[in-house]
Design an enzyme around this catalytic site. Sequence first.
Site, PDB file in Angstrom:
ATOM      1  N   ARG A 244       0.922  -1.300   0.075  1.00 49.52           N
ATOM      2  CA  ARG A 244       0.069   0.043  -0.066  1.00 49.52           C
ATOM      3  C   ARG A 244       0.874   1.049   0.112  1.00 49.52           C
ATOM      4  O   ARG A 244       1.287   1.565   1.048  1.00 49.52           O
ATOM      5  CB  ARG A 244      -0.924  -0.017   1.231  1.00 49.52           C
ATOM      6  CG  ARG A 244      -1.715   1.116   1.257  1.00 49.52           C
ATOM      7  CD  ARG A 244      -2.571   1.168   2.593  1.00 49.52           C
ATOM      8  NE  ARG A 244      -1.999   0.787   3.817  1.00 49.52           N
ATOM      9  CZ  ARG A 244      -1.309   1.243   4.811  1.00 49.52           C
ATOM     10  NH1 ARG A 244      -1.268   2.532   4.430  1.00 49.52           N
ATOM     11  NH2 ARG A 244      -1.052   0.634   6.248  1.00 49.52           N
ATOM     12  N   HIS A 248      -3.210   4.420   4.975  1.00 48.01           N
ATOM     13  CA  HIS A 248      -4.512   3.271   5.222  1.00 48.01           C
ATOM     14  C   HIS A 248      -5.492   3.975   4.679  1.00 48.01           C
ATOM     15  O   HIS A 248      -6.228   3.528   3.797  1.00 48.01           O
ATOM     16  CB  HIS A 248      -4.311   3.090   6.713  1.00 48.01           C
ATOM     17  CG  HIS A 248      -5.566   2.039   6.992  1.00 48.01           C
ATOM     18  ND1 HIS A 248      -5.623   1.099   6.529  1.00 48.01           N
ATOM     19  CD2 HIS A 248      -6.575   2.409   7.432  1.00 48.01           C
ATOM     20  CE1 HIS A 248      -7.027   0.252   6.992  1.00 48.01           C
ATOM     21  NE2 HIS A 248      -7.325   1.251   7.681  1.00 48.01           N
ATOM     22  N   TYR A 257       4.699   4.984  11.061  1.00 41.55           N
ATOM     23  CA  TYR A 257       5.136   3.226  11.452  1.00 41.55           C
ATOM     24  C   TYR A 257       5.894   2.980  10.354  1.00 41.55           C
ATOM     25  O   TYR A 257       5.992   1.735  10.344  1.00 41.55           O
ATOM     26  CB  TYR A 257       3.683   2.609  11.629  1.00 41.55           C
ATOM     27  CG  TYR A 257       2.692   2.937  10.723  1.00 41.55           C
ATOM     28  CD1 TYR A 257       2.809   2.240   9.556  1.00 41.55           C
ATOM     29  CD2 TYR A 257       1.847   3.692  10.882  1.00 41.55           C
ATOM     30  CE1 TYR A 257       1.736   2.139   8.604  1.00 41.55           C
ATOM     31  CE2 TYR A 257       0.853   3.781   9.743  1.00 41.55           C
ATOM     32  CZ  TYR A 257       0.810   3.147   8.794  1.00 41.55           C
ATOM     33  OH  TYR A 257      -0.388   3.071   7.816  1.00 41.55           O
TER      34      TYR A 257
END
Length: 359
Positions: A244, A248, A257
């Site tokens: 990805r 998100h 992260y």
Amino acid sequence: MLLAPDGRPTAAGTAHLPPGEELLRGLAGMVAARRFNDQAGALVRQGRLAVYPSSHGQEACQVAAAQVLDGGDWLFPTYRDTAAAVARGVDPVEVLGLLKGDWHSGYDPYERRVAPLTTPLATQLPHAVGVAHAARLRGESTVVLALCGDGATSEGDFHEALNFAAVFRAPVVFFVQNNQYAISVPLARQTVAPSLAHKGVGYGIPGEQVDGNDLAALLDVLSGAVARARAGEGPQLVEGRTYRIQAHTNADDATRYRPDDEVAAWVAKDPLVRLEAYLRAEGILDDARAAAFADAAEQVARRTRDGINHDVVPDPDDLFRYVYAEPTPQLVEQLALVHDELGRDESSQDEPSRAEAHR
């Protein structure tokens, strides 16, 4: 892997590459999917969509999932699989109804045989198995392709669906798009299995892993899995390793992260760039056809933009209209209270039971 990141065929690719026309069809779908993702992201920033989970970087998985199915097959998507639904032929504006906050499923699932987008992880998987099992009992040749992400493989519904499918030999293909993160949780914190494809072993389901950024390999592997399911060989599990590229959703800050160099390494494996390089090197794709793909993608974006920018006037009666085919006395009473609050004339309103089953 059939095509290397630079577009050159691998040793395996020389024997298993799909026909050029199939690859061109896939490239057209990926170009449209990328433009659709970009347009949806812009609509979020403009306040026209409440949220959007982009599949930028996963377009090969999205398009291949739709491309390997026949007209009578079913696709069960997740919330991130909007591009797969569009590739299957669902109106892009209707696909985004859920994310606009309009309808839970803004399209008729039966028209294109695409189940509603699901936000809760893995809940659509037992439903997909049920549809596949019912089709088998009726003697149909239907295959169901159920999409999910790596995070969904940690959910109980995933394991229940695999067990159910294996026991009843349901013609369903579970396609896990392993994009390396369940929101902010990396794969290594989710499982210690050698791969997600191994998760089928305990249920007696064959598993196969494929490069999820290689459309040629995806078409080869997924079409084989669909063919085996259709031939009565039971459920299949395919893991596509992809990434990805974007956050998100628009509510997420992915920089908290994952490091930039990790993202950059996956950007270099872009599925569109890879396939286009191969097709141009083989003389299958020229500038005119590439321009035609871009024009078609822009039409999808324009249709999406115009449709989402059209304001929908909510009808309070819809709160009652689609609960039961025949309204209960309690619903009729509550509807009357709403009409009284709004100063509506009862005689001018349709009964909830007389409304269309689908808007």
